[in-house]
Design a protein around this motif. Structure first.
Motif: not given
Length: 346
Positions: A100-111, A255-264
Motif C-alpha cells: 500500500t506504500a508503493g501502489r494505490p490502496w484500491r489497486e491492492v484491494l482489488a488484487e 457491503l461497505r467495501t463494494l464501492p471500492a471494488l471493481p463491479r465484476e
C-alpha cells in the motif's frame, strides 16, 4: 439502506491518533481472540463519540498484545505458502504495508479481495469486518497514512487467518434472505469454538434463488441480507449474544467495501457474504426465537448509539453501528437488545 443517523467525516484527528496508537499492537490476543479496537474506535468516531475514544482505548489497552515476531518475508512468489498461516501475522502485515506504500490502496484491494474472499470465515469473520471499517474511512475522507496503514493491517490479518469453509451442498432455495437464514440448519455439536463448529458445516439453503443479474442486483441482495441478519438478532441473539452479531456485521463489511471494488467482484462478494452469515447462524443460532424485542419509542438513532457507547462492549458498538446503517425501528430494537444481552465493558 436508510442511513438514518447522520454521520460526517472526522475532522478532529481523533481516529487517526487512535489508529496510530493501535498499529503498535497485533491483531489478536490470547492466541486467537481478535483485537476489536480499530473497528470499535472507527464506529465511535463516526457516530459522534470522538471525545470518549481515548478513554475507551485506555480501558481496552489491557486486552492488547504486541505484534508477534516476524518469521520470513512474504513475497509476490512466496505468498501462497504463507496464506492461512497465523504464525506469519507480522510477515503479512509488513507485506501489505509495503504494497500500500508503493501502489494505490484500491489497486491492492482489488488484487487481493478475490484471493482472500474464499477465506471470509477467517478469525470468526473479524478480518473482513476490520477491512470493511477501514475501507469506509478511506472512501469517506482523506486517504492519509494512518488509514491506509489500517487497511494494510486488516488485509494482513485476513491473509494470516485465511480459512475456507468446508465444501458445501445446496439445500432447497429460499425466497428471501430472512427465509434463508431461518432455513439454515444448526451444526449438531455446539460445545466447541467456532473453528470446531465451522468444520461441521455440510449444506446451506440456496440463496438468492437465481443468480443475480448484475452488480446492482448483487448490492441489493447484500443489503437485504444485512437487514435480515440485523433484524434476526432481535429474537435470536440471546442464543449467543456476542458471536451472533457477526451474522450481520460480516456481510455489512462486504457491503461497505463494494464501492471500492471493481463491479465484476460484486456478485462473488455477495456469495461469500451469504456464506459467512449462514456459517455464523449455523454455528450459534438457537432453535427457537425469543419474544420480539420492543421497538424503541421516541429514541433517535444517535441516542441508541450513545447507549451502546456508554455500554462500552466492542461487539455491541460494532453491531449498533450496523443497525444504524439499516436505520429502521426493528434494527434499532436489535441494537438495544445487544446492549441488554452483552456484558458491559465500561
Amino acid at each position: 439502506m436508510d442511513l438514518t443517523a447522520a454521520t460526517a467525516p472526522d475532522t478532529s484527528g481523533t481516529l487517526d491518533e487512535a489508529l496510530e496508537r493501535l498499529h503498535a499492537f497485533g491483531p489478536e490476543r490470547g492466541g486467537w481472540l481478535s483485537n476489536h479496537a480499530p473497528m470499535a474506535v472507527e464506529a465511535l468516531v463516526r457516530h459522534g463519540q470522538a471525545p470518549g475514544v481515548h478513554r475507551w482505548l485506555d480501558h481496552y489497552r489491557a486486552k492488547l498484545e504486541d505484534m508477534p515476531d516476524r518469521v520470513a518475508e512474504v513475497t509476490p512468489s512466496s505468498w501462497p505458502e504463507a496464506l492461512g498461516d497465523p504464525r506469519r501475522m507480522a510477515d503479512w502485515t509488513a507485506y501489505f504495508v509495503r504494497e500500500t506504500a508503493g501502489r494505490p490502496w484500491r489497486e491492492v484491494l482489488a488484487e487481493w479481495w478475490p484471493r482472500l474472499l474464499p477465506g471470509i470465515a477467517a478469525g470468526a469473520t473479524h478480518p473482513v469486518i476490520r477491512v470493511g471499517h477501514s475501507v469506509r474511512t478511506l472512501l469517506d475522507a482523506e486517504e492519509n497514512a494512518p488509514r491506509v496503514t489500517e487497511l494494510a493491517h486488516a488485509l494482513g490479518y485476513w491473509a494470516a487467518r485465511h480459512q475456507p469453509l468446508p465444501s458445501l451442498s445446496a439445500l432447497a432455495p429460499a425466497a428471501d434472505a430472512a427465509a434463508a437464514l431461518d432455513a439454515v440448519v444448526p451444526v449438531p455439536e455446539q460445545s466447541g469454538g467456532i473453528r470446531d463448529r465451522l468444520g461441521q458445516l455440510t449444506a446451506f439453503p440456496a440463496w438468492p434463488e437465481q443468480p443475480v443479474a448484475g452488480p446492482e442486483a448483487a448490492r441489493a441482495r447484500l443489503t437485504e441480507l444485512v437487514r435480515a441478519a440485523t433484524h434476526r438478532y432481535a429474537t435470536y441473539g440471546y442464543g449467543e449474544p456476542i458471536m451472533l452479531v457477526h451474522a450481520a456485521t460480516a456481510p455489512n463489511a462486504v457491503l461497505r467495501t463494494l464501492p471500492a471494488l471493481p463491479r465484476e467482484l460484486w456478485a462473488p462478494s455477495l456469495d461469500a457474504a451469504w456464506a459467512a452469515s449462514a456459517a455464523v447462524t449455523a454455528a450459534y443460532s438457537p432453535a427457537r426465537p425469543a419474544d420480539p424485542a420492543p421497538v424503541p419509542a421516541g429514541l433517535s438513532p444517535e441516542e441508541v448509539f450513545a447507549r451502546a457507547a456508554a455500554h462500552g462492549d466492542d461487539h455491541t458498538i460494532k453491531f449498533t453501528d450496523t443497525a444504524l446503517d439499516i436505520g429502521d425501528a426493528t434494527a434499532l430494537a436489535a441494537a438495544l437488545r445487544s446492549v441488554e444481552l452483552n456484558p458491559p465493558a465500561l
